[in-house]
Design an enzyme around this catalytic site. Structure first.
Site, short mmCIF file in Angstrom:
data_model
loop_
_atom_site.label_atom_id
_atom_site.label_comp_id
_atom_site.label_asym_id
_atom_site.label_seq_id
_atom_site.Cartn_x
_atom_site.Cartn_y
_atom_site.Cartn_z
N SER A 157 -65.36 79.95 -68.53
CA SER A 157 -64.79 78.61 -68.50
C SER A 157 -65.48 77.62 -69.42
CB SER A 157 -64.79 78.07 -67.07
OG SER A 157 -66.10 78.00 -66.56
N HIS A 185 -58.67 81.41 -66.20
CA HIS A 185 -58.36 80.82 -67.51
C HIS A 185 -57.60 81.78 -68.43
CE1 HIS A 185 -60.82 77.21 -66.81
NE2 HIS A 185 -61.61 78.03 -66.12
N LYS A 217 -54.28 75.78 -63.37
CA LYS A 217 -54.57 75.73 -64.80
C LYS A 217 -53.27 75.98 -65.57
CE LYS A 217 -59.36 76.69 -63.87
NZ LYS A 217 -59.25 76.67 -62.38
#
Length: 367
Positions: A157, A185, A217
């Site tokens: 991240s 992610h 996300k």
């Protein structure tokens, strides 16, 4: 306090009446402001603003059940299980599966929730050098507990680079230990169809038996999940305290997320666009003399060294209408404070160009 004008798709925030071009959100596909996602949320709000209880009491409804089935299908797994946050998911999964007398090995740059989960599990905890599968295998041999788990981020991240999941999967298969990947992610962004880091590496689900992902996300909503075998999910329902003892997500969030999942397939141009932004940013930054990390994901860190330099750069960008957060210890190691630039399909080419031009001037003026 900030507002997010819908017409800008999440790329612009209004902060105390002034516009800021946002380059520090994890809304990689710009779905948090998508009209269809908003409509699905609004329509499902008739089911109640809150779920009212935990999943195992009255909090688990039809929208939650449908989302779990669709997440399982999306990730190619037998089942999926919703958690209220990514932090809770990681704590719940690791502490349910591993305990005293066991061994957990983690990449030293894993997300804090994974590291905390390893520490709280009560298992013997070993942090391994970043991205080094050979050391993981060596420590499995040296430490030799009968039951072990290897845990890694898919995309890191703060650095944007990828874990060597192919190599880790081979090690875990040889050693007969669990491999867990947090693909918060990667899902929605990587792979030819947006299925994440595993698809990027061409791995089947059997290679990574425990897959965790977040909904806040690329999917643009809120919450998290774990996907795996029927036996895994049944066990976690009975043993994962972070699942059992917390209120379920609002049903409207589940409904909105179902729409986001469909949009990943229906609007694949979003994935293509954010990845093209990555290359545009990197090409322009290199041409401007900006030193970048080796990342080809929407996370593009610019390591400056001291916390003072990172804060000064962030403040200078802010004054020019660009929002990029300064990341400092303890989130990153001492001496590696940085600007964590993140890119989104909601940005336009001109936004990327403006960012690089402003960065180039700003970084040259730092002490």
């Amino acid at each position: 306090m900030q507002d997010w004008p819908a017409e800008h798709g999440g790329a612009v925030a209004i902060v105390e009446g002034e516009k800021r071009l946002v380059f520090c959100s994890n809304d990689y596909l710009g779905l948090s402001h998508h009209p269809r996602v908003i409509e699905a949320f609004r329509d499902a709000a008739r089911l109640g603003v809150g779920s009212g209880a935990s999943h195992l009491v009255t909090g688990h409804g039809a929208e939650h059940h449908a989302l779990e089935e669709e997440l399982a299908a999306f990730t190619g797994r037998e089942r999926a299980l919703l958690f209220s946050t990514g932090y809770m998911a990681n704590l719940g999964i690791v502490t349910a599966l591993i305990g005293r007398g066991d061994l957990v090995l983690e990449d030293r740059l894993n997300h804090a929730s994974l590291l905390d989960a390893g520490l709280l599990s009560g298992a013997r905890f070993s942090r391994c050098p970043h991205g080094d599968a050979a050391v993981v295998e060596q420590r499995l041999t040296e430490l030799g507990e009968s039951r072990a788990m290897v845990v890694t981020d898919g995309v890191f991240s703060m650095d944007g680079d990828l874990a060597p999941i192919n190599a880790l999967a081979s090690v875990c298969a040889r050693r007969r230990v669990w491999l867990m990947v947090d693909d918060a992610h990667g899902l929605g962004v990587l792979g030819t169809t947006g299925r994440g880091t595993l698809e990027h590496f061409g791995l089947k689900s059997a290679s990574v038996p425990i897959l965790m992902g977040t909904l806040g996300k690329a999917l643009g909503t809120f919450g998290a999940f774990v996907a795996g075998s029927n036996d895994l999910i049944e066990y976690l329902i009975q043993k994962a305290r972070a699942y059992i003892y917390t209120t379920a997500l609002p049903p409207a969030v589940a409904a909105a997320t179902r729409t986001s999942l469909r949009l990943i397939d229906d609007e694949s141009w979003r994935r293509e666009r954010v990845l093209s932004h990555v290359e545009r940013f990197r090409d322009a930054a290199r041409a401007s003399g900006i030193e970048l990390a080796e990342s080809h994901t929407p996370i593009q860190p610019i390591v400056l060294g001291s916390a003072a330099q990172a804060l000064a750069a962030s403040d200078a960008l802010w004054k020019q209408g660009i929002w990029v957060a300064a990341i400092r210890p303890p989130t990153v190691p001492e001496g590696s404070s940085r600007l964590r630039v993140t890119l989104s399909a909601a940005h336009g080419d001109s936004d990327i160009d403006r960012l690089v031009e402003t960065l180039a001037v700003t970084l040259k003026t730092l002490p």
